[in-house]
Design an enzyme around this catalytic site. Structure first.
Site, PDB file in Angstrom:
ATOM      1  N   ASP A  12      16.653 -11.931  92.194  1.00 42.65           N
ATOM      2  CA  ASP A  12      17.435 -12.188  90.974  1.00 42.65           C
ATOM      3  C   ASP A  12      17.740 -13.659  90.753  1.00 42.65           C
ATOM      4  OD1 ASP A  12      17.465  -9.422  90.827  1.00 42.65           O
ATOM      5  OD2 ASP A  12      19.304  -9.323  92.003  1.00 42.65           O
ATOM      6  N   LYS A  15      13.482 -15.353  88.403  1.00 43.34           N
ATOM      7  CA  LYS A  15      12.020 -15.526  88.484  1.00 43.34           C
ATOM      8  C   LYS A  15      11.337 -15.076  87.211  1.00 43.34           C
ATOM      9  CE  LYS A  15      11.856 -12.688  91.815  1.00 43.34           C
ATOM     10  NZ  LYS A  15      13.292 -12.486  92.013  1.00 43.34           N
ATOM     11  N   GLY A  39      13.591  -6.135  89.164  1.00 42.99           N
ATOM     12  CA  GLY A  39      14.054  -6.118  87.775  1.00 42.99           C
ATOM     13  C   GLY A  39      13.983  -7.542  87.296  1.00 42.99           C
ATOM     14  N   HIS A  40      13.039  -7.840  86.412  1.00 38.89           N
ATOM     15  CA  HIS A  40      12.816  -9.216  85.954  1.00 38.89           C
ATOM     16  C   HIS A  40      13.120  -9.286  84.461  1.00 38.89           C
ATOM     17  CE1 HIS A  40       9.693  -9.421  89.447  1.00 38.89           C
ATOM     18  NE2 HIS A  40      10.917  -9.666  89.870  1.00 38.89           N
ATOM     19  N   GLN A 220      11.299  -9.829  94.344  1.00 37.25           N
ATOM     20  CA  GLN A 220      12.429 -10.008  95.274  1.00 37.25           C
ATOM     21  C   GLN A 220      12.510 -11.493  95.695  1.00 37.25           C
ATOM     22  OE1 GLN A 220      10.309  -6.995  96.144  1.00 37.25           O
ATOM     23  NE2 GLN A 220      11.598  -6.112  94.592  1.00 37.25           N
ATOM     24  N   PRO A 298      27.013  -4.150  90.720  1.00 33.86           N
ATOM     25  CA  PRO A 298      27.545  -5.508  90.745  1.00 33.86           C
ATOM     26  C   PRO A 298      26.913  -6.294  91.886  1.00 33.86           C
ATOM     27  CG  PRO A 298      29.239  -3.885  91.318  1.00 33.86           C
ATOM     28  CD  PRO A 298      28.012  -3.118  90.952  1.00 33.86           C
TER      29      PRO A 298
HETATM   30  P1  2SA Z   1      14.652  -1.668  98.421  1.00 36.02           P
HETATM   31  O1  2SA Z   1      15.036  -0.818  97.239  1.00 36.02           O
HETATM   32  O2  2SA Z   1      14.235  -0.855  99.601  1.00 36.02           O
HETATM   33  O3  2SA Z   1      13.697  -2.748  98.098  1.00 36.02           O
HETATM   34  O4  2SA Z   1      16.049  -2.375  98.878  1.00 36.02           O
HETATM   35  C1  2SA Z   1      16.106  -3.126 100.071  1.00 36.02           C
HETATM   36  C2  2SA Z   1      16.966  -4.358  99.910  1.00 36.02           C
HETATM   37  O5  2SA Z   1      16.357  -5.244  98.958  1.00 36.02           O
HETATM   38  C3  2SA Z   1      17.251  -5.525  97.924  1.00 36.02           C
HETATM   39  N1  2SA Z   1      16.550  -5.596  96.635  1.00 36.02           N
HETATM   40  C4  2SA Z   1      16.967  -6.354  95.633  1.00 36.02           C
HETATM   41  N2  2SA Z   1      17.928  -7.295  95.588  1.00 36.02           N
HETATM   42  C5  2SA Z   1      18.126  -7.882  94.396  1.00 36.02           C
HETATM   43  N3  2SA Z   1      17.470  -7.527  93.234  1.00 36.02           N
HETATM   44  C6  2SA Z   1      16.520  -6.575  93.286  1.00 36.02           C
HETATM   45  N4  2SA Z   1      16.038  -6.044  92.155  1.00 36.02           N
HETATM   46  C7  2SA Z   1      16.966  -5.490  91.138  1.00 36.02           C
HETATM   47  C8  2SA Z   1      17.374  -6.569  90.158  1.00 36.02           C
HETATM   48  C9  2SA Z   1      18.171  -4.866  91.853  1.00 36.02           C
HETATM   49  C10 2SA Z   1      19.093  -3.958  91.072  1.00 36.02           C
HETATM   50  O6  2SA Z   1      16.491  -7.286  89.740  1.00 36.02           O
HETATM   51  O7  2SA Z   1      18.560  -6.717  89.822  1.00 36.02           O
HETATM   52  O8  2SA Z   1      18.919  -3.677  89.892  1.00 36.02           O
HETATM   53  O9  2SA Z   1      20.058  -3.487  91.729  1.00 36.02           O
HETATM   54  C11 2SA Z   1      16.189  -5.989  94.515  1.00 36.02           C
HETATM   55  N5  2SA Z   1      15.289  -5.070  94.902  1.00 36.02           N
HETATM   56  C12 2SA Z   1      15.522  -4.837  96.215  1.00 36.02           C
HETATM   57  C13 2SA Z   1      18.221  -4.324  97.894  1.00 36.02           C
HETATM   58  O10 2SA Z   1      19.437  -4.630  97.267  1.00 36.02           O
HETATM   59  C14 2SA Z   1      18.364  -4.046  99.366  1.00 36.02           C
HETATM   60  O11 2SA Z   1      19.297  -4.946  99.930  1.00 36.02           O
HETATM   61  P1  GDP Z   2      14.713 -12.000  88.645  1.00 39.87           P
HETATM   62  O1  GDP Z   2      14.742 -10.679  89.349  1.00 39.87           O
HETATM   63  O2  GDP Z   2      14.624 -13.140  89.586  1.00 39.87           O
HETATM   64  O3  GDP Z   2      13.668 -12.063  87.581  1.00 39.87           O
HETATM   65  O4  GDP Z   2      16.133 -12.154  87.921  1.00 39.87           O
HETATM   66  P2  GDP Z   2      16.894 -11.053  87.029  1.00 39.87           P
HETATM   67  O5  GDP Z   2      16.211 -10.948  85.715  1.00 39.87           O
HETATM   68  O6  GDP Z   2      17.111  -9.803  87.791  1.00 39.87           O
HETATM   69  O7  GDP Z   2      18.327 -11.736  86.900  1.00 39.87           O
HETATM   70  C1  GDP Z   2      18.507 -12.993  86.334  1.00 39.87           C
HETATM   71  C2  GDP Z   2      19.442 -12.872  85.133  1.00 39.87           C
HETATM   72  O8  GDP Z   2      19.852 -14.169  84.731  1.00 39.87           O
HETATM   73  C3  GDP Z   2      18.792 -12.267  83.909  1.00 39.87           C
HETATM   74  O9  GDP Z   2      19.745 -11.565  83.181  1.00 39.87           O
HETATM   75  C4  GDP Z   2      18.288 -13.479  83.129  1.00 39.87           C
HETATM   76  O10 GDP Z   2      18.173 -13.241  81.729  1.00 39.87           O
HETATM   77  C5  GDP Z   2      19.399 -14.460  83.403  1.00 39.87           C
HETATM   78  N1  GDP Z   2      19.004 -15.885  83.430  1.00 39.87           N
HETATM   79  C6  GDP Z   2      17.885 -16.445  83.952  1.00 39.87           C
HETATM   80  N2  GDP Z   2      17.966 -17.791  83.881  1.00 39.87           N
HETATM   81  C7  GDP Z   2      19.161 -18.075  83.305  1.00 39.87           C
HETATM   82  C8  GDP Z   2      19.832 -19.298  82.994  1.00 39.87           C
HETATM   83  O11 GDP Z   2      19.367 -20.397  83.243  1.00 39.87           O
HETATM   84  N3  GDP Z   2      21.071 -19.187  82.439  1.00 39.87           N
HETATM   85  C9  GDP Z   2      21.656 -17.978  82.159  1.00 39.87           C
HETATM   86  N4  GDP Z   2      22.866 -17.973  81.617  1.00 39.87           N
HETATM   87  N5  GDP Z   2      21.045 -16.820  82.433  1.00 39.87           N
HETATM   88  C10 GDP Z   2      19.817 -16.870  83.014  1.00 39.87           C
HETATM   89 MG    MG Z   3      15.957  -9.078  89.477  1.00 42.70          MG
END
Ligand code: 2SA
Ligand code: GDP
Ligand code: MG
Length: 423
Positions: A12, A15, A39-40, A220, A298
């Site tokens: 997160d 990327k 989740g990108h 990730q 969260p």
């Molecule tokens: P998994 O499901 O087996 O891959 O989980 C193992 C650990 O890797 C972490 N993990 C993540 N951490 C942050 N963001 C991720 N993607 C989503 C996002 C997460 C979401 O982009 O927001 O929506 O909750 C992601 N995917 C895996 C996970 O939290 C576990 O610690």
């Molecule tokens: P990823 O998994 O690395 O692609 O990141 P996520 O999309 O899960 O989470 C990043 C969040 O921050 C998303 O809601 C993006 O739209 C937002 N975001 C990315 N870059 C910026 C930034 O420079 N400023 C702000 N305010 N939001 C950003």
């Molecule tokens: Mg993400």
């Protein structure tokens, strides 16, 4: 130009946003690890796109590839491709014959395993990622190519069920009719997506020979890597740059540039050590809307952690850095940066691997002033780096000095246009 883009923290980092931004320079974008746990988010002129399986370069590049290192939930893929086709008609999609398939049974196993782990509960995304990789390495996994053969799927579903029977006790999968339905559903999804299947290792290598520019997109972040992350609080794939070769069939020797993406602060979803975590104050989470893109959970939030960042920069051999969410961090009056770790009063020059070490870890910080709201975004977009607030430049230059790397991309908002490059 052959590049790879990776997250340098716990995922997160933004990327998706940076991949979308840089992908204008590439003919194709290849994903090589993970599945719909990712989740990108990409925002273009206020419109939000969320990618889970499809590479986030899909809006700018005309070809996307889902590599063999991925684990694919066909139901999720069908709905994501439907959405993509609505916003982009002329896109070539290729999916590796060797990518592994996530079934409903794997999702159920993900939850069951988490229940059993109790103390060392990981906080997975419940997307069936771990159990699908388990089957891959147990050599019982269902591959994308298998979706064209009902007999193979049926046989593999029975094998997986028999091996994991104990875990599946009390679930709907005890009922043979449910397993038969799963086979039927998988064949149905297979019918609609088999048209995209290819031996993508050949496709990528051929495109390279034709001189195409290729971007590899990691999912990730480095600290979630199965080998070098904070084990066992990791995902089940390798998330570092090296994984692009085994996850796509393309040699690391041909990679020209490694781009590392990090957030101006740190966030983490799930359990486990988080050295620079801010405890008991949700200001930064609220300012940054830090909630999971896949699960809505969260996110835990903390300060930028330089020892951690230097570790993932080293492990990925990063050439160029991209920083995101600088607009959010600046709203904090005082900003802290973790500069070094000590254990028992001694500074350590390694990233800890023993969980007990994290309990003893003392984190040193420096404090820098914030820069408030960005009041002149249009001026900054037009004039670039020189138009940034002084305190923001100080923050960026401090990180550059400590990491020895240049920050070439600075993201100041979620929208694609809120991005500046240093040159
Ligand atoms: P998994 O499901 O087996 O891959 O989980 C193992 C650990 O890797 C972490 N993990 C993540 N951490 C942050 N963001 C991720 N993607 C989503 C996002 C997460 C979401 O982009 O927001 O929506 O909750 C992601 N995917 C895996 C996970 O939290 C576990 O610690
Ligand atoms: P990823 O998994 O690395 O692609 O990141 P996520 O999309 O899960 O989470 C990043 C969040 O921050 C998303 O809601 C993006 O739209 C937002 N975001 C990315 N870059 C910026 C930034 O420079 N400023 C702000 N305010 N939001 C950003
Ligand atoms: Mg993400």
């Amino acid at each position: 130009m052959i590049s790879v883009i990776l997250g340098l923290q716990f995922g997160d980092e933004g990327k998706g946003k940076i991949t979308d931004f840089v992908s204008r320079d590439y003919d194709e974008v290849v994903r090589f690890n993970g599945g719909s746990n990712a989740g990108h988010t990409v925002v273009i002129k206020g419109e939000k796109f969320k990618f889970h399986l499809v590479p986030s370069g899909a809006m700018q590049s005309n070809k996307v590839i889902l590599g063999n290192g991925m684990v694919i939930d066909p139901e999720e893929l069908v709905s994501e491709l439907d959405l993509l086709k609505k916003s982009k008609k002329d896109i070539e999609i290729k999916i590796s014959a060797g990518a592994h398939i996530v079934t409903k049974m794997h999702k159920c196993l993900d939850k069951k395993e988490e229940e059993i782990r109790s103390k060392l509960n990981i906080g997975t995304t419940s997307q069936g990622i771990g159990p699908t990789y388990e089957d891959k390495y147990a050599r019982t996994g269902i591959r994308f190519i298998d979706l064209s053969n009902p007999e193979i799927i049926e046989d593999k579903i029975e094998t997986i069920y028999n091996m994991k029977k104990q875990l599946l006790k009390g679930s709907i999968f005890e009922n043979p009719e449910e397993r038969a339905k799963m086979v039927k559903d998988l064949c149905g999804f297979g019918n609609s997506i088999m048209q995209y299947m290819d031996y993508t290792e050949n496709v990528i290598n051929n495109d390279y020979r034709l001189g195409k520019n290729i971007l590899f997109e990691g999912a990730q972040g480095g600290m979630l890597d199965i080998d070098f992350g904070i084990y066992p609080f990791v995902t089940s794939s390798n998330t570092l740059a090296g994984a692009l070769s085994t996850g796509s069939g393309f040699s690391f020797r041909k990679v020209d540039r490694v781009i590392g993406v990090f957030k101006a602060y740190t966030s983490k979803v799930g359990s486990g050590p988080f050295p620079s975590e801010i405890i008991g104050d949700s200001t930064l989470r609220d300012l940054g809307s830090e909630y999971g893109t896949t699960t809505g959970r969260p996110r835990r939030v903390g300060w930028l952690d330089l020892p951690l960042l230097k570790y993932t920069i080293m492990m990925n051999d990063v050439d160029s850095l991209a920083i995101t969410k600088v607009d959010i961090l600046g709203k904090m009056k005082t900003i802290k940066i973790a500069t070094n770790y000590t254990i028992d009063g001694k500074e350590i020059d390694y990233f800890p691997r023993r969980l007990e070490d994290f309990e003893k870890l003392h984190v040193d910080y420096v404090e820098l002033p914030g820069w408030g709201d960005i009041e002149n975004p249009d001026d900054i977009i037009a004039n670039g780096y020189q138009a940034l607030p002084q305190n923001m430049k100080k923050y960026i230059e401090f990180i550059e000095e400590k990491t020895g790397k240049t920050i070439d991309i600075i993201s100041l908002g979620e929208d694609r246009r809120m991005t500046i490059t240093k040159q």
